[in-house]
Design an enzyme around this catalytic site. Structure first.
Site, mmCIF file in Angstrom:
data_model
loop_
_atom_site.group_PDB
_atom_site.id
_atom_site.type_symbol
_atom_site.label_atom_id
_atom_site.label_comp_id
_atom_site.label_asym_id
_atom_site.label_seq_id
_atom_site.Cartn_x
_atom_site.Cartn_y
_atom_site.Cartn_z
ATOM 1 N N GLN A 69 0.838 -1.196 0.000
ATOM 2 C CA GLN A 69 0.000 0.000 0.000
ATOM 3 C C GLN A 69 0.879 1.254 0.000
ATOM 4 O O GLN A 69 1.968 1.249 -0.569
ATOM 5 C CB GLN A 69 -0.958 -0.062 1.193
ATOM 6 C CG GLN A 69 -1.885 -1.280 1.120
ATOM 7 C CD GLN A 69 -3.158 -1.094 1.905
ATOM 8 O OE1 GLN A 69 -3.771 -0.047 1.918
ATOM 9 N NE2 GLN A 69 -3.567 -2.158 2.573
ATOM 10 N N TYR A 72 6.314 6.166 1.716
ATOM 11 C CA TYR A 72 6.955 7.452 1.453
ATOM 12 C C TYR A 72 8.436 7.249 1.197
ATOM 13 O O TYR A 72 9.103 6.460 1.877
ATOM 14 C CB TYR A 72 6.780 8.391 2.661
ATOM 15 C CG TYR A 72 7.590 9.664 2.560
ATOM 16 C CD1 TYR A 72 7.243 10.663 1.650
ATOM 17 C CD2 TYR A 72 8.715 9.855 3.360
ATOM 18 C CE1 TYR A 72 8.007 11.823 1.542
ATOM 19 C CE2 TYR A 72 9.473 11.017 3.259
ATOM 20 C CZ TYR A 72 9.116 11.992 2.347
ATOM 21 O OH TYR A 72 9.868 13.134 2.235
ATOM 22 N N CYS A 186 1.876 1.801 5.004
ATOM 23 C CA CYS A 186 1.621 0.401 4.637
ATOM 24 C C CYS A 186 0.189 -0.025 4.960
ATOM 25 O O CYS A 186 -0.098 -1.225 5.065
ATOM 26 C CB CYS A 186 2.629 -0.523 5.290
ATOM 27 S SG CYS A 186 4.342 -0.065 4.915
#
Length: 233
Positions: A69, A72, A186
Site C-alpha cells: 500500500q 513514502y 503500509c
C-alpha cells in the site's frame, strides 16, 4: 551481481529503467542491485487504498506497480532495488522476501540496533516505548498488539515479472519523518515510523548503503562486482 550507487534520482524514471531492464534481460543477464534515494514522493502500491493517503499536501503521489500500500520516499532514506532472477538462485518469492528482511536485520545489527520481523506485516521494525492510537487496522488481534509495540524502520514492496524481481526496500537513515504522518504507512492506522538517527545512531547515507549492499549480496549471490556507473536509461 553488479552494484550501482545512483545517488538521488527521480522515482518514476527509476521505475521505468527497472521495468526496461527486466523486460530486456535474458538468462545470461547479470543480476544488479541499485541503491539510491528519491526526492519526497508518496507511492501507492497495487493494494493501495485511497483512505490511507490522508493529506499529501505538495508531495507528489505516484501510482506504483509494486506490491503493498502507500509508503513514502525521501532524502536520507536508502532505497535498494535488487534486480534478481529468482531461478538463478533457486528460491521462490516467500524466501526472497525473508532474505531481504534478514539483510536489513543484519544491517541494523551492525549499528547495534535490534531489528524485528512481524509475521503478517512485511518490513523490519524496532521496539518502541511510545504509546499511540490502539486502533491499528490489521488482520488479527495478535498483529494489532505486535504493531502497537514497534516502530517501522524499513519497508518492503516488490514486483516479480517472469521470475525476475524489481522494486525492493527502503531503510530510514536520517530523514524528515513528518511526511509519514500524512499517510497510514503500509495501510496500518497509527503505525509509527522511525529512523536510525531517531534511535540514536549517528551515521550517514553512504555508510548505510554500503553495509546494506554487502548484506544483500550475501543473501542473494555467491560472487559480485561493484560498479558506480549509472543505471540504464
Amino acid at each position: 551481481m553488479i552494484v550501482r550507487f545512483l545517488g538521488q534520482v527521480d522515482y518514476q524514471s527509476t521505475v521505468a529503467a527497472m521495468r526496461a531492464f527486466t523486460a530486456a534481460r535474458d538468462a545470461d543477464t547479470c543480476d544488479e542491485l541499485w541503491l539510491c534515494e528519491h526526492p519526497p514522493t508518496f507511492t501507492q502500491g497495487l493494494s493501495g487504498k485511497p483512505e490511507h493517503l490522508l493529506s499529501p499536501g505538495d508531495i507528489p503521489v505516484v501510482a506504483s506497480d509494486r506490491g503493498g500500500q502507500v509508503s513514502y520516499h525521501g532524502p536520507g532514506q536508502v532505497t535498494a532495488y535488487p534486480l534478481v532472477d529468482l531461478r538463478r538462485i533457486n528460491i521462490f518469492v516467500k524466501e526472497y522476501v525473508a532474505r531481504l528482511e534478514l539483510a536489513i536485520v543484519e544491517t541494523l545489527s551492525s549499528f547495534g540496533v535490534d531489528g524485528i520481523r512481524v509475521s503478517g506485516a512485511p518490513g523490519v521494525y524496532v521496539h518502541s516505548n511510545v504509546s499511540r492510537d490502539p486502533k491499528i487496522a490489521a488482520g488479527s488481534r495478535k498483529l494489532e498488539e505486535e504493531l502497537q509495540r514497534v516502530a517501522k524502520i524499513a519497508a518492503l514492496g516488490i514486483k516479480v515479472s517472469r521470475h525476475c524481481t524489481y522494486h525492493g526496500l527502503s531503510l530510514n537513515v536520517a530523514m524528515d519523518l513528518r511526511p509519514f504522518e500524512h499517510i497510514n504507512p503500509c495501510g496500518y492506522v497509527g503505525l509509527r515510523t522511525t529512523s536510525l538517527q531517531e534511535v540514536g545512531v549517528a551515521t550517514d547515507w553512504s555508510t548505510v548503503a554500503e553495509r546494506l549492499a554487502d548484506r544483500l549480496l550475501s543473501q542473494l549471490v555467491v560472487s559480485s562486482r561493484s560498479d558506480a556507473t549509472p543505471a540504464p536509461a
